[in-house]
Design a protein around this motif. Sequence first.
Motif, mmCIF file in Angstrom:
data_model
loop_
_atom_site.group_PDB
_atom_site.id
_atom_site.type_symbol
_atom_site.label_atom_id
_atom_site.label_comp_id
_atom_site.label_asym_id
_atom_site.label_seq_id
_atom_site.Cartn_x
_atom_site.Cartn_y
_atom_site.Cartn_z
ATOM 1 N N MET A 48 65.626 -51.065 -28.180
ATOM 2 C CA MET A 48 65.356 -50.375 -29.196
ATOM 3 C C MET A 48 65.295 -51.345 -30.583
ATOM 4 S SD MET A 48 66.889 -47.290 -31.004
ATOM 5 C CE MET A 48 66.282 -45.649 -30.620
ATOM 6 N N ARG A 49 64.388 -51.254 -31.258
ATOM 7 C CA ARG A 49 64.242 -52.257 -32.190
ATOM 8 C C ARG A 49 65.021 -51.502 -33.444
ATOM 9 N NH1 ARG A 49 58.631 -55.066 -34.162
ATOM 10 N NH2 ARG A 49 59.105 -55.405 -36.441
ATOM 11 N N VAL A 50 65.609 -52.227 -34.558
ATOM 12 C CA VAL A 50 66.273 -51.905 -35.392
ATOM 13 C C VAL A 50 65.567 -52.077 -36.776
ATOM 14 C CG1 VAL A 50 68.438 -52.239 -37.052
ATOM 15 C CG2 VAL A 50 68.538 -52.534 -34.525
ATOM 16 N N VAL A 51 65.321 -51.169 -37.476
ATOM 17 C CA VAL A 51 64.455 -51.205 -38.665
ATOM 18 C C VAL A 51 65.098 -50.810 -40.079
ATOM 19 C CG1 VAL A 51 62.261 -50.363 -39.669
ATOM 20 C CG2 VAL A 51 62.280 -50.718 -37.111
ATOM 21 N N TRP A 52 65.163 -51.836 -41.017
ATOM 22 C CA TRP A 52 65.716 -51.672 -42.385
ATOM 23 C C TRP A 52 64.966 -52.090 -43.224
ATOM 24 C CZ3 TRP A 52 71.202 -50.923 -43.863
ATOM 25 C CH2 TRP A 52 71.913 -50.610 -42.719
ATOM 26 N N ALA A 53 65.223 -51.629 -44.445
ATOM 27 C CA ALA A 53 64.742 -52.200 -45.612
ATOM 28 C C ALA A 53 65.669 -52.463 -46.843
ATOM 29 C CB ALA A 53 63.570 -50.876 -46.441
ATOM 30 N N ASP A 54 65.297 -53.498 -47.788
ATOM 31 C CA ASP A 54 65.914 -54.040 -48.974
ATOM 32 C C ASP A 54 65.243 -53.519 -50.140
ATOM 33 O OD1 ASP A 54 67.448 -55.156 -51.044
ATOM 34 O OD2 ASP A 54 67.727 -56.948 -49.726
ATOM 35 N N LEU A 55 65.630 -52.585 -50.669
ATOM 36 C CA LEU A 55 64.866 -52.077 -52.063
ATOM 37 C C LEU A 55 65.213 -52.800 -53.230
ATOM 38 C CD1 LEU A 55 64.464 -48.435 -50.954
ATOM 39 C CD2 LEU A 55 63.252 -50.039 -50.400
ATOM 40 N N GLY A 56 64.558 -53.515 -53.842
ATOM 41 C CA GLY A 56 64.936 -54.244 -55.031
ATOM 42 C C GLY A 56 65.440 -55.677 -54.487
ATOM 43 N N ALA A 57 64.976 -56.129 -53.612
ATOM 44 C CA ALA A 57 65.150 -57.579 -52.674
ATOM 45 C C ALA A 57 65.516 -58.601 -53.562
ATOM 46 C CB ALA A 57 64.514 -57.652 -51.580
ATOM 47 N N GLY A 58 64.799 -58.858 -54.589
ATOM 48 C CA GLY A 58 64.959 -60.010 -55.425
ATOM 49 C C GLY A 58 64.509 -61.209 -54.579
ATOM 50 N N GLU A 59 65.350 -62.279 -54.864
ATOM 51 C CA GLU A 59 65.189 -63.461 -53.938
ATOM 52 C C GLU A 59 65.737 -63.531 -52.675
ATOM 53 O OE1 GLU A 59 66.504 -66.898 -56.392
ATOM 54 O OE2 GLU A 59 64.936 -66.593 -57.435
ATOM 55 N N GLY A 60 66.259 -62.364 -52.146
ATOM 56 C CA GLY A 60 66.718 -62.004 -50.835
ATOM 57 C C GLY A 60 68.094 -62.304 -50.424
ATOM 58 N N ALA A 61 69.026 -62.527 -51.395
ATOM 59 C CA ALA A 61 70.235 -63.048 -50.967
ATOM 60 C C ALA A 61 70.909 -61.918 -49.970
ATOM 61 C CB ALA A 61 71.186 -63.170 -52.159
ATOM 62 N N PHE A 62 70.726 -60.657 -50.451
ATOM 63 C CA PHE A 62 71.256 -59.463 -49.477
ATOM 64 C C PHE A 62 70.336 -59.471 -48.067
ATOM 65 C CE2 PHE A 62 73.856 -58.833 -53.094
ATOM 66 C CZ PHE A 62 74.978 -58.453 -52.625
ATOM 67 N N THR A 63 69.145 -59.583 -48.450
ATOM 68 C CA THR A 63 68.205 -59.345 -47.539
ATOM 69 C C THR A 63 68.531 -60.473 -46.285
ATOM 70 O OG1 THR A 63 66.465 -58.870 -48.900
ATOM 71 C CG2 THR A 63 65.685 -59.468 -46.710
ATOM 72 N N LEU A 64 68.724 -61.705 -46.428
ATOM 73 C CA LEU A 64 69.028 -62.756 -45.626
ATOM 74 C C LEU A 64 70.537 -62.503 -44.958
ATOM 75 C CD1 LEU A 64 67.715 -65.686 -47.528
ATOM 76 C CD2 LEU A 64 66.649 -64.436 -45.551
ATOM 77 N N ALA A 65 71.370 -61.879 -45.622
ATOM 78 C CA ALA A 65 72.778 -61.527 -45.204
ATOM 79 C C ALA A 65 72.538 -60.420 -43.973
ATOM 80 C CB ALA A 65 73.594 -61.235 -46.258
#
Length: 148
Positions: free
Chosen positions: A1-18
């Motif tokens: 099963m594939r996990v699907v998330w979103a980062d809202l207000g991601a900016g340059e992606g510091a939390f996205t990459l984490a």
Amino acid sequence: MRVVWADLGAGEGAFTLALADLLGPGAHITAVDKDAGALGAIGHGIETRVADFTRPLDLHDLDGIVMANSLHFVRNKAPVLESVRDMLRPGGRLIVVEYSTDRGNPWVPHPFSYQSSIPSRYFGSMYSALSLSPRGEGQGEGPRRPAT
């Protein structure tokens, strides 16, 4: 099963990459921000979408959403949080990371405080984070404090 998330207000992606590191290579993450230039810094392997998260997005049945340092730019948070809740699958998670302040300033115009914030290593009480199940699951669970 594939996990699907979103980062809202991601900016340059510091939390996205984490988040990508935590979820692993099989996860699908959509990073959303109004600033196309900022999203360009995220790199490959993560879907980016230039959009305003305070407006309707075609995202649904998400396993989770991260909103890191983005809600403090929103004056009227309730309708935004209601639309965020509707993007989550039953049992999905919302993780909010914000500066712990009750007074606005130029960098945090509309604070979103959490009274018992988790202390930061850097400034004592810079960030607070909380993961809630939006559909009533996990009632009675409080935030867990990381080992220091």
